[in-house]
Design an enzyme around this catalytic site. Sequence first.
Site, PDB file in Angstrom:
ATOM      1  N   SER A  33       0.860  -1.189   0.000  1.00 20.00           N
ATOM      2  CA  SER A  33       0.000   0.000   0.000  1.00 20.00           C
ATOM      3  C   SER A  33       0.887   1.227   0.000  1.00 20.00           C
ATOM      4  CB  SER A  33      -0.905   0.021   1.234  1.00 20.00           C
ATOM      5  OG  SER A  33      -1.544   1.282   1.374  1.00 20.00           O
TER       6      SER A  33
ATOM      7  N   TYR B 239      -1.479  -0.227  10.544  1.00 17.49           N
ATOM      8  CA  TYR B 239      -1.618  -0.749   9.179  1.00 17.49           C
ATOM      9  C   TYR B 239      -0.419  -0.347   8.327  1.00 17.49           C
ATOM     10  CZ  TYR B 239      -3.312  -1.150   4.370  1.00 17.49           C
ATOM     11  OH  TYR B 239      -3.437  -1.443   3.039  1.00 17.49           O
TER      12      TYR B 239
END
Length: 279
Positions: free
Chosen positions: A138, A151
Amino acid sequence: MNNSKVWYVTGASQGLGLTLVKKLLESGYRVAATSRNAQTLKQAVGLIDAERFLPLVVDLSNQDCINESIQQTIATFGRIDVLVNNAGYGMIGIVEETAEQDIRKIFDVNVLAAVNVVKAILPFMRKQRSGYIINIGSVAGFVGAPGWSVYSATKAALAAFSEVLALDVKEFGIRVTVAEPSGFRTRFLTANSLANIETGIEGYTAVKSTRERYLANNGKQSGDPDKASAILIALAESEQPPLHLYLGQDAYRRAAEKIANMAAELEAWKQTSISADFG
């Protein structure tokens, strides 16, 4: 295009993984796809072709289960050419309110599961002297947003793992890419894919406003999963795929801005950096 290649895709029952599996099957590839529920996966894919599609029930927290699924794929198709580590989920919230067990769980899924799948597949790719590993990271692993600290840490770990793995396996003809998308119109921001840690702590305004903005944007993200899937397929056909690939205009913009800022900061503190050496 060599559509005789065999793909192994984790987390394939929804989101980018599902879109990718469908596009691969439409293009004539052979695909082994993992999910926690085979029936859900079959229904989602909608194409039951035993000659080209192998749905696998895999507990990615269990190395024996992963190993068995790899062996089953080899027994069915004879080889694995492309691995896509797609399984994962998001977590948004304030770190001081996030339970240790929740932090461990997301690292288990987003990082350790990917590492363990790579461990299981590498012996076969080494024997073939070929293979391609795509780890779905990501942009948050490089440029995070308020509230996404845990995250982002998982995706930064996956990117670092990919970078060094690429160095380790280059001599075997195995290539590695970490794909780092920004927001895509998948189910990433739904309850099943996102751990949303509520907070009652006063302050943390940046975290709270970011969370509201992200959740309100569900279904409106600019990223197109179909286009991303086509790009991943094209990467597997490339002789020199990139180590890092940021997917989406927002991902490119955020990464470019950070690289420029890092370069400026590095130069600004150059003398301090080099002064730490002997002599």
